[in-house]
Each structure stands twice: as C-alpha cells, then as structure tokens.
Write a protein that holds these residues in place. Structure first.
Motif, PDB file in Angstrom:
ATOM      1  N   THR A  15     -28.494 -18.780  13.548  1.00 51.13           N
ATOM      2  CA  THR A  15     -29.310 -17.752  12.887  1.00 51.13           C
ATOM      3  C   THR A  15     -29.754 -18.256  11.530  1.00 51.13           C
ATOM      4  N   TRP A  16     -31.050 -18.137  11.255  1.00 46.92           N
ATOM      5  CA  TRP A  16     -31.509 -18.415   9.892  1.00 46.92           C
ATOM      6  C   TRP A  16     -32.411 -17.289   9.420  1.00 46.92           C
ATOM      7  N   ILE A  17     -32.411 -17.101   8.099  1.00 53.77           N
ATOM      8  CA  ILE A  17     -33.193 -16.053   7.454  1.00 53.77           C
ATOM      9  C   ILE A  17     -33.883 -16.673   6.251  1.00 53.77           C
ATOM     10  N   ALA A  47     -36.611 -14.493  10.410  1.00 54.53           N
ATOM     11  CA  ALA A  47     -35.222 -14.151  10.684  1.00 54.53           C
ATOM     12  C   ALA A  47     -35.055 -14.204  12.196  1.00 54.53           C
ATOM     13  N   TRP A  77     -32.487  -9.385  -0.988  1.00 56.44           N
ATOM     14  CA  TRP A  77     -33.080 -10.355  -0.064  1.00 56.44           C
ATOM     15  C   TRP A  77     -32.538 -11.743  -0.350  1.00 56.44           C
ATOM     16  N   PRO A  78     -32.052 -12.441   0.693  1.00 59.45           N
ATOM     17  CA  PRO A  78     -31.859 -11.935   2.059  1.00 59.45           C
ATOM     18  C   PRO A  78     -30.671 -10.988   2.121  1.00 59.45           C
ATOM     19  N   LEU A  98     -34.073  -8.884  13.217  1.00 55.51           N
ATOM     20  CA  LEU A  98     -33.558 -10.195  13.581  1.00 55.51           C
ATOM     21  C   LEU A  98     -34.040 -10.541  14.987  1.00 55.51           C
ATOM     22  N   LEU A 119     -34.575  -5.904   7.747  1.00 51.86           N
ATOM     23  CA  LEU A 119     -35.362  -6.870   8.505  1.00 51.86           C
ATOM     24  C   LEU A 119     -34.921  -6.891   9.954  1.00 51.86           C
ATOM     25  N   ALA A 155     -27.773 -18.325   8.147  1.00 53.68           N
ATOM     26  CA  ALA A 155     -26.940 -17.183   7.782  1.00 53.68           C
ATOM     27  C   ALA A 155     -25.466 -17.553   7.899  1.00 53.68           C
ATOM     28  N   TRP A 189     -43.186 -10.495  10.730  1.00 51.26           N
ATOM     29  CA  TRP A 189     -42.872 -11.912  10.972  1.00 51.26           C
ATOM     30  C   TRP A 189     -44.050 -12.652  11.571  1.00 51.26           C
TER      31      TRP A 189
END
Length: 529
Positions: free
Chosen positions: A396-398, A466, A326-327, A314, A312, A525, A233
């Motif tokens: 939460t975002w991915i 993420a 993915w994701p 988080l 991944l 997410a 990341w």
C-alpha cells in the motif's frame, strides 16, 4: 405566504464589476425567514447549468448566488481566462453580503475553473468566510510541471470554450473523428487554421507557457480561511489538489482548518459517479454525498466548530481511510530498483547494465491513460519496462511516487516519460499514472546541460495515489520518450517542439546498477487501521 422551504429565485440580475462591466447573476434563496449565509458560485459554463446545485444549497439552508464570469454567456465584457476573477469575484462577494436575504456571511465554492474563481474571490474579499474547492483547474493546468504543453487538453478545452461566449459542445470530438491525424501534424503552431473554429488565443496561450500563476503559493499560504479540498484519483489535476491542501493557510498562525476528500473519481465530480471505471470496480462505498458534505463543512466553519480531517478512498482495498492530516496514516519511502533482464526489486543490483530503444517522433508512443490494460503497448520498439516478481504480501502506498532515472540519448533534446502499472495475475497491465520531463530543460534548471551520448540523472514525479496491490500482483515501471497526443512530442532536435517540424530518431539508453541507478520510490504506508 411563501414557506421557508419553497425556493425564491431571482434570475437575470446584473452586478457591476469595479470597472462597470455588468455580470449576469441569479439568486436562489429560502422563501421566508431570517437572513441566511450565502454560497457564491462563479462559472464560465453558464449559470443555468448550476440550477440543480443551487436548489440543493437552498435545501441545505443557504442562499446561492450563481454568476457568469465576464464575457461568458449573459455577462458583459470579454473573457480573458484567469485575468479578472479576483476583482470581479470580490465585487460579487461584497454585493452578496450586502443583500437583505444574506446575513453577511459568504462562502465560496466551485470545481475546475470554478475552483479558481472561488480562490480568487476568497483572496480578494474580506467578507468570504470559508471555501470549498474541487478538482482545481489553475493557471498552469495545460502544461506539465516542466512546461511541456498538454496538447490534447489544451486543444480540447480551447475548442470547447476558448475565444467564445458559449460552449461549443462536442465540436472537438466531431472534428477528431473526421480528422484523426489533426494533432499529429507538424508544426504544432500551424494547427489553428485547420481546426473547425476560430481560435486566435490558442497559439499565444500555448507559446506563453505556464507563466506566472494568477494565484500563487504565497497567496494560498497567507489565506486565513477554513478550506475543504475535494479531488479524484483519476483527475489529471489531483497533484494540484494535494498541493493546495498542503499550502493553504500554511503561513497563518494558528493555521485555519483544512479538510480533504479524495475519491476514485475523474475530473467530472458527481455524487452519482459510476462505481466502475476502466478495468476497476470500486463498489457502492465509493460514492459520497459531496454536496451534503460541503454544506456540513460550511455550517461547521461558520460556527467555528469544525476540525481538520482527511478522507481518502484506498483503491484496491476499496475502502475509505480517515485521519487528522495528510496523509492520514504514516508513510515512508520504499525504493524499487531496476536491474538486468527487466527486473524490478527492493534490493539494489550488484552489477550495472543498460537497455536501449529508439524513439521516432513521427511514430510517438500513444499514451493510453486510465485504469485499462496497456500490455499490448509493451511490444512497441520505443519503450522498455522493469517488472517485479509477484508480491509476497499486499503493498500500500499513499502519495506521489517518484522515479529516479539515469539515462542517455544521442539527440540534442528529448523527453523521458515514466509510466507505472499494476500487473494482474492474468497478465493485464493496468495503468496507474505517469510523469514526463524535458531532459534538456530539467538539467538546465539545475545548471547542467544535456550532452548527446553522456549519461544524466533526472527525477520524474508521478501523480499521487492511494492504492493497495494484493499479494500475487506485480509492479511495472515503463520508460519511454513520448505520451502523445496528451503532450506535444519532443522532436529530438533541440529546437522548439511547437514551432518547428524537423525531426530525428533518437537512440535512448536506460542505465541501471550501483553507480547509475534507475529506481522507483514509493511512499509506502507503515500501518493501516
């Protein structure tokens, strides 16, 4: 008699490239027993640096071939980055497959430029059966997506490796300590005579721009090999890792197996990376035995018994997520709108407005990347920010955020930089990522034109991430017009930023409201295991 677990090392071998250039090669293999699969590593950093890695492959039951790319360290010829790796890599793979200690099955691995050499060999050689690529440094790595030169990276890399057979260890850092204003001097093209090493290739590479990639998306899409992608990341090339995972094998039916692992790591991937980076603590779970995981992937790929997977880390929650693709969990776009008073909210504003600042190329915004506090930079006169209220629930975002920017400038040319922050309850503003576009180039790409004083719309992509922001934390979107010295600054004149030195101060206006929204779009997410 030599035991099977005792490595046998053959150093200083010479493997001929198709044009007769001899490439220095070391072989590490199990000491006894029947032939085994071989891992091919091709490096510009000197094959001796990979000794520990090669011995680890032997412990996993593989032979390992480590080769200096042409023109580097002990290999003959002249090094031209990205030019000869396909043919040279194919020759090395063919040679490896034909050795009596190899069972004919070759896999390729590498990180950074080594990831490129792995792709090159895989694309060119039919004997390659699988690949593991880490933090890939492809042809365009020293340019932003729109072609803006990454001045700091380009100069640091060239000072360490360019126009040389061996590495100039820490010379760039010593030079910057002695000449802290070196990268600020104009014009940029006059830099080479002032640096501490002869760099005849630095300026031509900078002026050439990203150019045509040595490995194209079409090449990757047609690659019928299982591939393991590894990224971090905090790696500046994380977007490349995600893009390659989405692209590799996409034109092949049935599609080859893909796996991806992304952790809270920088470009220097190591299984012993610290669990603390900047102001963030990730905990011991953030460490993975990446070498062992690559070996397991190769064993499964060679036995045709591996399965697609995504793994991944988080950030914020400090745990791993896994899934089949993915994701690994469903995401949906969630838009946060800028509005009056520096506010940022998920509801569109009812009224329009604007905020202005001045950008002077002679006093550029000092980009400070990594998860460190940026709150002091918000007091500068060349930036503006929009901040959300404290979050009522975790967010939460991915994936990669995108900024939709409506703005105007009184200059004939300028850049827009969007920076995303997490604001902690104690007031610290931690950097999460940023993106940059040259406004004139971006508008021209869509057939438009930058007109001083007229509002325009651009989109700015930010690096994928993420992360979970806890309740009580806030989002902050910051807009400025430079990220120096990471990127060569726009001089606001409309002329080339690399070959000219005249500058002008630009008055920048950021618009917001129903008819000209400035907004942040997050891939949020929808559910978490």
């Amino acid at each position: 008699m030599r035991g099977r677990n005792v490595p046998c090392v053959h150093a200083g071998l010479r493997v001929e490239a198709p044009d007769g250039v001899r490439l220095a090669t070391d072989v590490y293999r199990p000491g006894a027993g029947r032939p085994v699969p071989a891992v091919l590593l091709r490096t510009y950093l000197g094959k001796a640096r990979h000794q520990e890695e090669a011995l680890a492959w032997v412990r996993e039951g593989f032979a390992c071939v480590v080769q200096d790319v042409r023109g580097r360290y002990d290999s003959d010829g002249s090094w031209e980055p990205y030019v000869h790796e396909r043919a040279d890599g194919a020759a090395a793979a063919r040679w490896t497959a034909g050795q009596p200690w190899c069972d004919g099955r070759v896999v390729v691995a590498g990180g950074s430029y080594g990831a490129f050499t792995a792709w090159a060999a895989a694309l060119e050689s039919p004997v390659v059966r699988a690949a593991a690529v880490s933090v890939p440094a492809m042809h365009r790595v020293n340019f932003a997506p729109g072609g803006v030169l990454k001045l700091l990276n380009h100069t640091a890399w060239w000072m360490a490796h360019g126009d040389a057979r061996t590495e100039r260890t820490r010379l760039f850092e010593a030079m910057c300590r002695a000449c802290p204003d070196l990268l600020a001097r104009l014009p940029v093209c006059a830099l080479p005579p002032n640096v501490w090493a002869a760099l005849p290739g630095w300026l031509p590479a900078a002026l050439a721009g990203p150019g045509r990639p040595a490995v194209s998306d079409a090449d990757l899409a047609g690659l019928a090999l299982p591939v393991l992608h590894i990224g971090g990341w905090h790696d500046p090339f994380i977007a490349q890792t995600i893009h390659q995972q989405a692209t590799a094998g996409s034109a092949v039916a049935p599609r080859p197996i893909r796996r991806i692992i992304v952790g809270p790591w920088t470009h220097e991937l190591h299984s012993h990376v610290p669990a603390v980076y900047g102001a963030r603590t990730y905990g011991p779970a953030s460490r993975l035995p990446l070498g062992r995981l690559q070996a397991e992937f190769f064993r499964g790929a060679l036995a045709d018994c591996t399965a697609p997977a995504a793994q991944l880390f988080l950030t914020g929650a400090n745990r791993w997520l896994t899934g089949d693709g993915w994701p690994p969990v469903p995401v949906a776009p969630c838009t946060w709108f800028a509005s009056a008073g520096g506010a940022l909210a998920p509801e569109p504003p009812r009224a329009g407005g604007s905020v202005s600042f001045s950008y002077d190329p002679l006093s550029p915004y000092p980009g400070r990347n990594g998860p460190v506090d940026q709150s002091d930079l918000l007091r500068r006169p060349d930036t503006t920010a929009f901040t959300s209220p404290p979050l009522a629930a975790p967010l939460t975002w991915i994936g990669g955020p995108r900024v939709i920017l409506h703005a105007a400038t009184d200059a004939p040319g300028t850049d827009w930089v969007a920076r995303l922050h997490e604001v902690l309850p104690d007031g610290r503003s931690l950097y999460l990522g940023h993106g940059l576009v040259d406004a004139a180039q971006e508008l021209a790409r869509d057939g438009g034109k930058l007109v001083p004083g007229e509002a325009h719309r651009v989109e700015i992509d930010l690096p994928p991430l993420a992360i979970t922001l806890p309740a009580g934390h806030r989002l902050r979107l910051e807009i400025t017009s430079s990220d120096f010295p990471a990127h060569a600054r726009n001089l606001n004149t409309g002329a080339c930023r690399l070959t000219t030195s005249a500058t002008r101060v630009a008055r920048q206006t950021i618009l917001h409201g129903p008819s000209a929204p400035t907004a942040l779009v997050l891939p949020v997410a929808q559910e978490l295991p």
